[in-house]
Design an enzyme around this catalytic site. Structure first.
Site, short mmCIF file in Angstrom:
data_model
loop_
_atom_site.label_atom_id
_atom_site.label_comp_id
_atom_site.label_asym_id
_atom_site.label_seq_id
_atom_site.Cartn_x
_atom_site.Cartn_y
_atom_site.Cartn_z
N THR A 162 0.86 -1.24 0.07
CA THR A 162 0.10 0.09 -0.05
C THR A 162 0.79 1.33 0.07
O THR A 162 2.09 1.28 0.52
CB THR A 162 -0.82 0.20 1.25
N ARG A 190 -13.21 -7.95 -3.00
CA ARG A 190 -12.63 -7.81 -1.75
C ARG A 190 -12.27 -6.39 -1.51
O ARG A 190 -11.71 -5.75 -2.22
CB ARG A 190 -11.46 -8.69 -1.52
N VAL A 191 -12.59 -5.73 -0.46
CA VAL A 191 -12.38 -4.43 -0.04
C VAL A 191 -11.57 -4.54 1.43
O VAL A 191 -12.19 -5.28 2.33
CB VAL A 191 -13.52 -3.49 0.05
N GLY A 192 -10.33 -3.89 1.60
CA GLY A 192 -9.52 -3.98 2.78
C GLY A 192 -9.82 -2.61 3.45
O GLY A 192 -10.82 -1.99 3.26
N ASP A 193 -8.97 -2.37 4.34
CA ASP A 193 -9.22 -1.18 5.24
C ASP A 193 -8.87 0.03 4.79
O ASP A 193 -9.29 1.18 5.02
CB ASP A 193 -8.23 -1.27 6.42
N THR A 212 -1.27 0.45 6.89
CA THR A 212 -0.66 -0.41 5.84
C THR A 212 -0.62 -1.83 6.72
O THR A 212 -0.05 -2.04 7.80
CB THR A 212 0.46 -0.04 5.08
N GLY A 213 -1.05 -2.92 6.00
CA GLY A 213 -1.09 -4.40 6.37
C GLY A 213 -2.15 -5.18 6.14
O GLY A 213 -2.99 -4.86 5.15
N GLY A 215 -5.48 -5.90 5.88
CA GLY A 215 -6.66 -4.77 6.13
C GLY A 215 -7.53 -5.64 7.00
O GLY A 215 -8.37 -4.64 7.77
N1 ASP Z 1 -4.08 -2.81 4.01
C1 ASP Z 1 -3.96 -3.07 2.65
C2 ASP Z 1 -5.33 -4.08 2.25
O1 ASP Z 1 -5.58 -4.99 3.23
C3 ASP Z 1 -2.67 -3.81 2.14
C4 ASP Z 1 -1.57 -3.08 2.65
O2 ASP Z 1 -1.54 -2.30 3.48
O3 ASP Z 1 -0.20 -3.70 2.39
O4 ASP Z 1 -5.72 -3.92 1.39
#
Ligand code: ASP
Length: 294
Positions: A162, A190-193, A212-213, A215
């Site tokens: 991210t 799929r939708v993340g954070d 970031t991580g 999500g």
């Molecule tokens: N947080 C992001 C997601 O889950 C991915 C990322 O930050 O690397 O979509």
């Protein structure tokens, strides 16, 4: 006298893997911080600088966002982004947006020119087309799949990448942006954070945050809003609040990191993953850029 310090922090994702050489990204991030500093000194707002920096991160193709994103399991590139102006609590985001070069620019357009805070899927794409945003004509030629070498992971481990940027300008205004290709091997839709305000992105009068991580974990703990509320209601410093949020995520088995800048200009950029590509203009005017421990 008002505190006139400028602070900028950006990240290129917490998917950094130990042993990899990130010198190109570190150099690139340093250049973006210098440009952000110069723009702020020339009077640019936190919101404009956060967006411009995130657009550059997207356009570089070096990170898993914008041009560097990876496709979902159907081979389609669905991207997420959010932007928030802490000064006026204005925000915009797009989720599962397909076919446009800069998701963060479309999110800014949602902020500026709709009554809504989030557009998703075909609605987001229709909006972007109607507003004249640049389409990607040939996805195979456009996307660089920057994270491919970070992508050799067992299924279900949510490897990811991210970009994001948080800024405090001379007037004390705060802004945050987050943009992503999401996790590798994600399901269609799929939708993340990242595009969810309060999870992967947040700004108010106290703090601006970009996460970031993995999500799914950041959504479960309302990571960015939790950090803000820890500062506002529990009196924690930005560093204390950031570390507490990440400790909760690590406790659930997740990984990642975040960047944050507080109203007084103090910054935090902790992570609970192997590394996090990140760079900052510190309140005392220094520039740092790194992927692992400083
Ligand atoms: N947080 C992001 C997601 O889950 C991915 C990322 O930050 O690397 O979509």
């Amino acid at each position: 006298m008002a505190n006139k310090c400028l602070s900028v922090v950006l990240h290129g994702g917490a998917g950094a893997k130990a042993g990899r050489d990130y010198s190109r990204e570190i150099e690139h991030m340093r250049g973006l911080i210098e440009a952000a500093r110069d723009a702020l000194k020339a009077g640019a707002t936190a919101l404009d600088v956060a967006e411009a920096t995130t657009r550059e991160l997207e356009a570089s193709g070096l990170y898993v966002a914008g041009r560097g994103a990876s496709p979902n399991t159907d081979g389609i590139y669905e991207l997420d982004a959010a932007i928030m102006d802490g000064h006026l609590l204005r925000c915009g985001s797009v989720a599962a947006l397909e076919g446009f070069e800069s998701p963060i620019a479309v999110a800014r357009e949602v902020l500026e020119n709709t009554f809504h805070v989030m557009l998703a899927g075909s609605g987001a794409a229709g909006f972007a087309a109607a507003r004249g945003f640049k389409r990607i004509e040939n996805p195979d030629a456009w996307f660089t799949r920057a994270g491919t070498f970070e992508d050799n992971h067992p299924p279900g481990t949510l490897a990811h990448g991210t970009v994001g940027c948080v800024v405090r300008d001379e007037e004390g205004r705060l802004a945050a942006c987050t943009s992503t290709g999401g996790v590798f091997g994600k399901m269609p839709g799929r939708v993340g954070d990242s595009p969810i305000l309060g999870a992967g992105c947040w700004a108010d009068g106290h703090v601006a945050v970009s996460c970031t991580g993995q999500g799914e974990y950041f959504v479960k703990v309302a990571a960015a809003a939790q950090l803000a509320h820890r500062m506002r209601f529990a009196g924690q410093s930005v560093e204390e609040a950031a570390k507490a949020v990440l400790a909760e995520i690590a406790g659930l088995g997740g990984d990642g990191g975040l960047i944050a800048v507080a109203a007084d200009g103090s910054i935090a950029m902790p992570y609970v993953s192997q590394g996090m590509k990140r760079a900052a203009l510190t309140p005392d005017g220094r520039i740092v850029s790194a992927a692992f421990e400083l």
